[in-house]
Design a protein around this motif. Structure first.
Motif: not given
Length: 330
Positions: A254-282
């Motif tokens: 199971a995913v205990h902790e995850v960090r995700l950020a995307f590049g080249a998709v926004a005007s700033r580095p994009w922290r993928a917090r929704e994806a992290e929320r969905v993954l954590t514990g699953g």
């Protein structure tokens, strides 16, 4: 090129005093972005404040076990530092993916954060651009936009931020420290870049006359197993059309902790917090990784020629997280 003044400074108070006294002054670090923009006339500073000799070139452990990176540390020194390579490998990989060795030898950490978009309309003075000339329009929306933003953009600007290093720093919850004539301050990287909204020319939340002095990484044991993956249109050094910084801690499948950020998709580095929320514990499975990517990318707003980025980023997330999960299971 417009004539400009030049001042070399050797201490932070002197640099801050010059920046505060002249709103049209700019800091000169490696000059790998600023000087190019001066040559084309996009940037027209009245004065350059050369900060390369400031005592901000060290990488040090913090008392809580994090890392403090001085603003004038070169990208080459950052990528080669043993603590960065061992404890935050995604950061070293992002820096190495960002530019050639010659550029990394010159470019600085502070300058990397402040580099400006490479959107062709921004760099072409013959074209309108809201980021360069507020209120003039964003021709990319109807014109060439295959590398435009799909997240967090607005009707006023669809340009993407070019930094690779910034994507890794976003995933690592980096904090930017700065100095002004009124004293020091700090901004979490999540708050450092301003939303596009109706003012795309306002790119950061730094106060006027501020000098970046350091970037601090908090302790992040999860980052020991991390990766930065960049997709570009040619194999040699080029700006990303999509990138992912990822760190993963898997326990008992199971995913205990995850960090995700995307590049080249926004005007700033994009922290993928929704994806992290969905993954954590699953479960740490490809199916779960795909579902998390879909949850994050559900907010994407595409133009006719950049919709491929949704599929690209989904596949990139699944590939990188799957590799990390397999590595964790060994």
């Amino acid at each position: 090129m417009k004539e400009f003044g030049y001042e070399r400074v050797f201490d932070v108070p002197a640099a801050v005093a010059l920046l505060d006294a002249d709103p049209d002054a700019r800091c000169l670090g490696g000059g790998t972005n600023l000087v190019d923009l001066m040559k084309t006339g996009v940037e027209r500073p009245a004065r350059l404040v050369d900060v390369r000799e400031l005592p901000l070139g060290e990488i040090e452990l913090t008392p809580d076990g994090g890392l403090r990176i001085g603003a004038t540390v070169t990208n080459s020194d950052l990528a080669a530092h043993p603590d960065v390579r061992r404890r935050y490998p995604m950061l070293a990989q992002a820096v190495l993916a960002g530019a050639s060795g010659q550029l990394r030898n010159m470019a600085t950490v502070g300058g990397n954060l402040l580099q400006r978009t490479r959107c062709g309309y921004f760099t072409d003075l013959a074209k309108p651009c809201n980021k360069r000339t507020p209120g003039s329009g964003c021709p990319a929306i109807e014109g060439e936009h295959h590398n435009a933003a799909i997240l967090g953009a607005s009707a006023h600007c669809v340009a993407v931020h070019p930094s690779d290093m910034g994507v890794a720093l976003a995933a690592l919850d980096a904090v930017v420290t700065y100095e002004t004539v009124d004293g020091p301050g700090e901004l979490a990287l999540a708050e450092f870049y301003a939303p596009v909204g109706e003012t795309p020319h306002v790119e950061t939340a730094l106060p006027p006359g501020a000098l970046i002095t350091a970037v601090t990484l908090p302790p992040a044991p999860v980052a020991a197993l991390s990766r930065y993956r960049k997709v570009r249109e040619r194999a040699s050094y080029a700006f990303a059309i999509g990138s992912v910084a990822a760190a993963l801690d898997v326990r008992d499948g199971a995913v205990h902790e995850v960090r995700l950020a995307f590049g080249a998709v926004a005007s700033r580095p994009w922290r993928a917090r929704e994806a992290e929320r969905v993954l954590t514990g699953g479960p740490a499975t490809a199916e779960a990784f795909a579902a998390a990517a879909d949850a994050e990318l559900a907010a994407a707003e595409t133009l006719p020629h950049n919709g491929y980025k949704v599929t690209l980023m989904r596949n990139l997330v699944v590939a990188v997280l799957t590799e990390l999960a397999e590595e964790a299971a060994r």
